[in-house]
Write a protein that holds these residues in place. Structure first.
Motif, PDB file in Angstrom:
ATOM      1  N   GLY A   1      43.188  81.079  -7.248  1.00  0.00           N
ATOM      2  CA  GLY A   1      44.556  81.065  -7.752  1.00  0.00           C
ATOM      3  C   GLY A   1      44.914  82.437  -8.301  1.00  0.00           C
ATOM      4  N   ILE A   2      46.036  82.987  -7.860  1.00  0.00           N
ATOM      5  CA  ILE A   2      46.477  84.303  -8.332  1.00  0.00           C
ATOM      6  C   ILE A   2      47.875  84.157  -8.926  1.00  0.00           C
ATOM      7  N   ALA A   3      47.969  84.305 -10.244  1.00  0.00           N
ATOM      8  CA  ALA A   3      49.230  84.157 -10.966  1.00  0.00           C
ATOM      9  C   ALA A   3      49.626  85.482 -11.604  1.00  0.00           C
ATOM     10  N   GLY A   4      50.794  85.481 -12.254  1.00  0.00           N
ATOM     11  CA  GLY A   4      51.308  86.683 -12.895  1.00  0.00           C
ATOM     12  C   GLY A   4      52.819  86.666 -12.837  1.00  0.00           C
ATOM     13  N   GLY A   5      53.461  87.483 -13.647  1.00  0.00           N
ATOM     14  CA  GLY A   5      54.912  87.511 -13.673  1.00  0.00           C
ATOM     15  C   GLY A   5      55.514  88.060 -12.395  1.00  0.00           C
ATOM     16  N   SER A   6      56.813  87.840 -12.222  1.00  0.00           N
ATOM     17  CA  SER A   6      57.518  88.403 -11.076  1.00  0.00           C
ATOM     18  C   SER A   6      57.398  89.921 -11.090  1.00  0.00           C
ATOM     19  N   GLY A   7      57.007  90.485  -9.958  1.00  0.00           N
ATOM     20  CA  GLY A   7      56.870  91.929  -9.857  1.00  0.00           C
ATOM     21  C   GLY A   7      55.610  92.496 -10.474  1.00  0.00           C
ATOM     22  N   SER A   8      54.635  91.650 -10.785  1.00  0.00           N
ATOM     23  CA  SER A   8      53.412  92.135 -11.438  1.00  0.00           C
ATOM     24  C   SER A   8      52.443  92.796 -10.468  1.00  0.00           C
TER      25      SER A   8
ATOM     26  N   ILE B   1      40.830  83.644   5.893  1.00  0.00           N
ATOM     27  CA  ILE B   1      41.576  83.562   4.636  1.00  0.00           C
ATOM     28  C   ILE B   1      42.986  83.040   4.911  1.00  0.00           C
ATOM     29  N   THR B   2      43.413  82.079   4.102  1.00  0.00           N
ATOM     30  CA  THR B   2      44.758  81.530   4.191  1.00  0.00           C
ATOM     31  C   THR B   2      45.443  81.679   2.834  1.00  0.00           C
ATOM     32  N   VAL B   3      46.708  82.079   2.852  1.00  0.00           N
ATOM     33  CA  VAL B   3      47.482  82.218   1.615  1.00  0.00           C
ATOM     34  C   VAL B   3      48.517  81.092   1.541  1.00  0.00           C
ATOM     35  N   ILE B   4      48.525  80.390   0.420  1.00  0.00           N
ATOM     36  CA  ILE B   4      49.499  79.330   0.163  1.00  0.00           C
ATOM     37  C   ILE B   4      50.439  79.817  -0.943  1.00  0.00           C
ATOM     38  N   PRO B   5      51.675  80.217  -0.609  1.00  0.00           N
ATOM     39  CA  PRO B   5      52.596  80.725  -1.629  1.00  0.00           C
ATOM     40  C   PRO B   5      53.270  79.585  -2.386  1.00  0.00           C
ATOM     41  N   GLN B   6      53.259  79.682  -3.688  1.00  0.00           N
ATOM     42  CA  GLN B   6      53.978  78.706  -4.513  1.00  0.00           C
ATOM     43  C   GLN B   6      55.449  78.620  -4.103  1.00  0.00           C
ATOM     44  N   ASP B   7      56.044  79.757  -3.744  1.00  0.00           N
ATOM     45  CA  ASP B   7      57.474  79.796  -3.442  1.00  0.00           C
ATOM     46  C   ASP B   7      57.864  78.948  -2.235  1.00  0.00           C
TER      47      ASP B   7
ATOM     48  N   PRO C   1      42.609  74.729   7.820  1.00  0.00           N
ATOM     49  CA  PRO C   1      41.641  75.018   6.751  1.00  0.00           C
ATOM     50  C   PRO C   1      40.959  76.370   6.990  1.00  0.00           C
ATOM     51  N   ALA C   2      40.529  77.023   5.919  1.00  0.00           N
ATOM     52  CA  ALA C   2      39.891  78.340   6.025  1.00  0.00           C
ATOM     53  C   ALA C   2      38.754  78.443   5.030  1.00  0.00           C
ATOM     54  N   ASP C   3      37.955  79.507   5.180  1.00  0.00           N
ATOM     55  CA  ASP C   3      36.835  79.735   4.257  1.00  0.00           C
ATOM     56  C   ASP C   3      37.337  79.993   2.840  1.00  0.00           C
ATOM     57  N   ILE C   4      38.413  80.781   2.753  1.00  0.00           N
ATOM     58  CA  ILE C   4      39.001  81.133   1.459  1.00  0.00           C
ATOM     59  C   ILE C   4      40.486  80.807   1.492  1.00  0.00           C
ATOM     60  N   ILE C   5      40.954  80.075   0.498  1.00  0.00           N
ATOM     61  CA  ILE C   5      42.378  79.774   0.374  1.00  0.00           C
ATOM     62  C   ILE C   5      42.878  80.397  -0.923  1.00  0.00           C
ATOM     63  N   ILE C   6      43.915  81.221  -0.801  1.00  0.00           N
ATOM     64  CA  ILE C   6      44.526  81.854  -1.965  1.00  0.00           C
ATOM     65  C   ILE C   6      45.846  81.167  -2.272  1.00  0.00           C
ATOM     66  N   VAL C   7      45.962  80.611  -3.469  1.00  0.00           N
ATOM     67  CA  VAL C   7      47.222  80.022  -3.926  1.00  0.00           C
ATOM     68  C   VAL C   7      47.870  81.042  -4.844  1.00  0.00           C
ATOM     69  N   GLU C   8      49.076  81.483  -4.486  1.00  0.00           N
ATOM     70  CA  GLU C   8      49.699  82.599  -5.201  1.00  0.00           C
ATOM     71  C   GLU C   8      51.071  82.209  -5.720  1.00  0.00           C
ATOM     72  N   GLY C   9      51.351  82.535  -6.995  1.00  0.00           N
ATOM     73  CA  GLY C   9      52.670  82.244  -7.541  1.00  0.00           C
ATOM     74  C   GLY C   9      52.737  82.451  -9.041  1.00  0.00           C
ATOM     75  N   ILE C  10      53.941  82.611  -9.557  1.00  0.00           N
ATOM     76  CA  ILE C  10      54.110  82.944 -10.972  1.00  0.00           C
ATOM     77  C   ILE C  10      53.745  81.783 -11.899  1.00  0.00           C
TER      78      ILE C  10
ATOM     79  N   LYS D   1      40.360  81.715 -11.061  1.00  0.00           N
ATOM     80  CA  LYS D   1      41.747  81.883 -11.494  1.00  0.00           C
ATOM     81  C   LYS D   1      41.955  83.333 -11.937  1.00  0.00           C
ATOM     82  N   VAL D   2      42.926  83.991 -11.314  1.00  0.00           N
ATOM     83  CA  VAL D   2      43.182  85.418 -11.549  1.00  0.00           C
ATOM     84  C   VAL D   2      44.605  85.590 -12.065  1.00  0.00           C
ATOM     85  N   PHE D   3      44.774  86.380 -13.114  1.00  0.00           N
ATOM     86  CA  PHE D   3      46.103  86.702 -13.629  1.00  0.00           C
ATOM     87  C   PHE D   3      46.339  88.192 -13.441  1.00  0.00           C
ATOM     88  N   VAL D   4      47.393  88.530 -12.711  1.00  0.00           N
ATOM     89  CA  VAL D   4      47.745  89.934 -12.473  1.00  0.00           C
ATOM     90  C   VAL D   4      48.779  90.350 -13.514  1.00  0.00           C
TER      91      VAL D   4
END
Length: 208
Positions: A5-12, A31-37, A101-110, A125-128
């Motif tokens: 999970g990669i979170a952080g403010g807009s524009g971070s 790798i697959t990216v799942i955008p919150q948006d 499905p993928a080896d690594i799934i990244i869920v990204e969103g604020i 869980k990563v906070f940018v």
């Protein structure tokens, strides 16, 4: 499978961090990216003026049930049809994206660290993090170039929703992060540490 999970403010700089992870790991893993948006609730039943006035930086704007359900489907080895969303019309589109499905799934969103059920599915869980001024400049550029907005609209939205929601929901969610990446995507040392942790956990998963 590893869920990040990669979170952080807009524009971070979340997108920059995601791109760097994919650039340096994609040769070894799928790798697959799942955008919150992609999971904004459909507002097509409302007039355009009302849609544009909604607070899209509040957790209630996201269809968390669908996001969690589809992430669990991927973890179970099943493909999903990910929704798509238009920032121009503020509506969910009829087109979907087929995701395997993928080896690594990244869920990204604020706001992803505001949903407890979603966080339970994450392994890392990563906070940018980034300075407010830097984030504002990126938000202005993105909303004008990518979303067809003007400067006055962007500044009004930043003052009324982006900044207040960051202070109320996003900044406090930083405490749930396993790793904090300061200075956004420009912090090469922090990204290298993050990549080392991902590789180590991925190896351990393979050995289980």
């Amino acid at each position: 499978m590893l869920i990040i999970g990669i979170a952080g403010g807009s524009g971070s700089g979340k997108t920059t961090v995601v791109r760097e992870i994919m650039r340096r790991l994609s040769s070894q893993d799928q790798i697959t990216v799942i955008p919150q948006d992609s999971y904004y609730k459909d507002q097509g039943h409302l007039p355009m003026e009302e849609r544009q006035a909604l607070n899209y930086d509040h957790p209630d704007a996201i269809d968390w049930d669908l996001l969690v359900a589809q992430l669990r489907e991927l973890k179970a080895g099943h493909a999903i049809d990910q929704p798509t969303y238009s920032y121009i019309t503020c509506t969910r589109q009829p087109e979907t994206v087929h995701v395997e499905p993928a080896d690594i799934i990244i869920v990204e969103g604020i706001l992803i660290f505001t949903c407890k059920q979603l966080m339970k599915e994450m392994d890392i869980k990563v906070f940018v993090d980034a300075d407010d001024d830097d984030r504002l400049m990126r938000v202005i550029t993105r909303d004008i170039v990518e979303r067809g907005k003007d400067v006055a609209w962007v500044m009004d939205r930043y003052t009324k929703t982006v900044k207040p929601m960051y202070l109320q929901f996003i900044a406090p969610s930083k405490r749930y992060a396993d790793i904090i990446v300061p200075q956004g995507g420009h912090n090469k040392v922090a990204i290298s540490v993050l990549l080392s942790g991902i590789r180590k956990m991925a190896r351990e998963r393979e050995q289980e």
